[in-house]
Motif scaffolding. Structure first.
Motif, mmCIF file in Angstrom:
data_model
loop_
_atom_site.group_PDB
_atom_site.id
_atom_site.type_symbol
_atom_site.label_atom_id
_atom_site.label_comp_id
_atom_site.label_asym_id
_atom_site.label_seq_id
_atom_site.Cartn_x
_atom_site.Cartn_y
_atom_site.Cartn_z
ATOM 1 N N LYS A 240 -26.019 13.204 21.350
ATOM 2 C CA LYS A 240 -25.682 13.706 22.980
ATOM 3 C C LYS A 240 -25.802 15.075 22.022
ATOM 4 C CE LYS A 240 -23.001 14.841 26.047
ATOM 5 N NZ LYS A 240 -21.413 14.363 27.506
ATOM 6 N N VAL A 241 -27.238 15.728 22.637
ATOM 7 C CA VAL A 241 -27.442 17.155 22.448
ATOM 8 C C VAL A 241 -27.112 18.195 23.289
ATOM 9 C CG1 VAL A 241 -29.245 16.057 21.049
ATOM 10 C CG2 VAL A 241 -29.640 17.023 22.982
ATOM 11 N N VAL A 242 -27.122 19.336 22.884
ATOM 12 C CA VAL A 242 -27.082 20.113 24.322
ATOM 13 C C VAL A 242 -28.013 21.140 24.814
ATOM 14 C CG1 VAL A 242 -25.787 22.750 24.953
ATOM 15 C CG2 VAL A 242 -24.450 20.472 23.637
ATOM 16 N N MET A 243 -28.753 20.817 25.762
ATOM 17 C CA MET A 243 -30.053 21.379 25.968
ATOM 18 C C MET A 243 -29.666 23.027 26.999
ATOM 19 S SD MET A 243 -32.023 18.569 28.699
ATOM 20 C CE MET A 243 -33.074 20.301 29.410
ATOM 21 N N GLU A 249 -25.974 26.154 30.139
ATOM 22 C CA GLU A 249 -26.468 24.443 29.315
ATOM 23 C C GLU A 249 -25.599 23.223 29.723
ATOM 24 O OE1 GLU A 249 -24.280 25.746 26.018
ATOM 25 O OE2 GLU A 249 -26.309 27.048 25.339
ATOM 26 N N VAL A 250 -26.195 21.977 29.411
ATOM 27 C CA VAL A 250 -25.563 20.751 29.796
ATOM 28 C C VAL A 250 -25.789 19.951 28.615
ATOM 29 C CG1 VAL A 250 -26.315 20.684 32.735
ATOM 30 C CG2 VAL A 250 -27.993 19.787 31.038
ATOM 31 N N GLY A 251 -25.110 19.066 28.809
ATOM 32 C CA GLY A 251 -25.325 17.806 27.313
ATOM 33 C C GLY A 251 -26.301 16.901 28.081
ATOM 34 N N ILE A 252 -27.074 16.094 27.135
ATOM 35 C CA ILE A 252 -27.687 14.738 27.558
ATOM 36 C C ILE A 252 -28.126 14.227 26.509
ATOM 37 C CG2 ILE A 252 -29.978 16.372 26.399
ATOM 38 C CD1 ILE A 252 -31.919 14.652 28.684
ATOM 39 N N THR A 253 -27.354 12.922 27.062
ATOM 40 C CA THR A 253 -27.792 12.050 25.601
ATOM 41 C C THR A 253 -28.992 11.450 25.149
ATOM 42 O OG1 THR A 253 -25.643 10.997 26.580
ATOM 43 C CG2 THR A 253 -26.539 9.310 25.323
#
Length: 316
Positions: A240-243, A249-253
């Motif tokens: 999971k990274v933050v973009m 900002e949202v987290g995306i897997t």
């Protein structure tokens, strides 16, 4: 019905002032007046000059006449008034006392454009005409589409000055940017176009929306695209990274064994609206530079142990 070029009749440019038009008419009237010129055709030239001055000498009639343009494509023949001309224009009778010929001798062109309806109504009224719609472009930031905004625009608009010339003047217009506006959409500002004449309503202003280029986001309709840099181990192992997104900002897997150019969809994270768009993260694998001995050693170890050939599937 033949089109009449009144500017050509008086021998003046379309940009001539009212004083220049008056002087040109008086010069022709003196030259072709029946009392001083008995040559054949002088009487017709005198009447033509009087008809031209009856239009160009009146600021409102001149403005309406200028709406027709020069009509060069018609060659002067087969002219017809624009649709709804009679309904949108009302004129008083031509001004008297200018020393011109009897207006009863004016051409069909004049009668159809500037006398139509006035005698039948048995009244003298000012010409009324609705103002023209105007079109302009407004450039917005993507954040304006997400949150809405208010702007004050400065526009240069044509107006008629006291001498009857068209001049450009600066005008400030306040506009409210609705949340969820799309590129190419038109925002209508009622009554903010060109002013009407003789009490006629003003036209509308239509603003075409454009988005300023953004270093991170690309817009396609309501969808947003963003290049998401990931490290090789993030692409290989997942996680999971933050973009960033325009909404925060949202987290995306990141899935395991992700590929460069792979698109990850975040539903409903595009431009807002009744049906919100989506946001697409386009993966971009970024390799760390081998600037240290330890870094070079890791790359050498990967080359030995993984036996990976990125050109294996290339066709010859």
């Amino acid at each position: 019905m033949d089109y009449k070029d009144y500017y050509k009749t008086l021998g003046v440019d379309r940009t001539a002032t009212q004083d220049e038009i008056k002087k040109a008419y008086r010069k022709l009237a003196r030259k072709y007046h029946p009392d001083v010129n008995s040559d054949g055709g002088a009487d017709a030239r005198f009447k033509e000059a009087g008809e031209a001055f009856a239009v160009l000498g009146d600021a409102e009639k001149r403005a309406a006449y200028d709406e027709l343009g020069a009509e060069p494509q018609r060659g002067g023949q087969g002219f017809r008034p624009p649709p709804n001309w009679e309904q949108s224009h009302q004129f008083s009778d031509p001004p008297q006392g200018a020393g011109g010929p009897d207006d009863a001798a004016f051409s069909d062109f004049f009668e159809n454009l500037f006398r139509s309806g006035s005698r039948a109504e048995g009244q003298s009224s000012r010409m009324q005409a609705a103002g023209r719609d105007q079109h302009a472009r407004v450039t917005l930031d993507i954040g304006d589409a997400f949150n809405g905004a208010s702007r004050v625009l400065t526009m240069r608009v044509p107006e008629m000055d006291d001498a009857g010339r068209l001049v450009l003047k600066d005008r400030s217009v306040s506009v409210k940017i609705p949340k969820g506006v799309r590129e190419g959409q038109h925002i209508r500002l009622k009554g903010k176009g060109s002013p009407g004449m003789g009490g006629g309503p003003a036209g509308d202003l239509f603003l075409e929306v454009a988005f300023a280029p953004h270093p991170t986001y690309r817009i396609d309709g309501r969808d947003i695209y963003v290049d998401l840099p990931v490290a090789p181990w993030e692409a290989a192992l997942g996680g999971k990274v933050v973009m960033p997104t325009p909404g925060g900002e949202v987290g995306i897997t990141i899935p395991k064994n992700a590929r460069a150019g792979q698109k990850l969809r975040l539903k409903g994270r595009g431009l807002p609206g009744k049906s919100a768009g989506d946001l697409y993260a386009v993966l971009k694998i970024v390799n760390p530079p081998a600037t240290t001995d330890a870094g070079r050693t890791l790359y050498e170890q990967m080359a030995k142990e993984m036996s990976f050939d990125p050109r294996k599937n290339m066709e010859t």
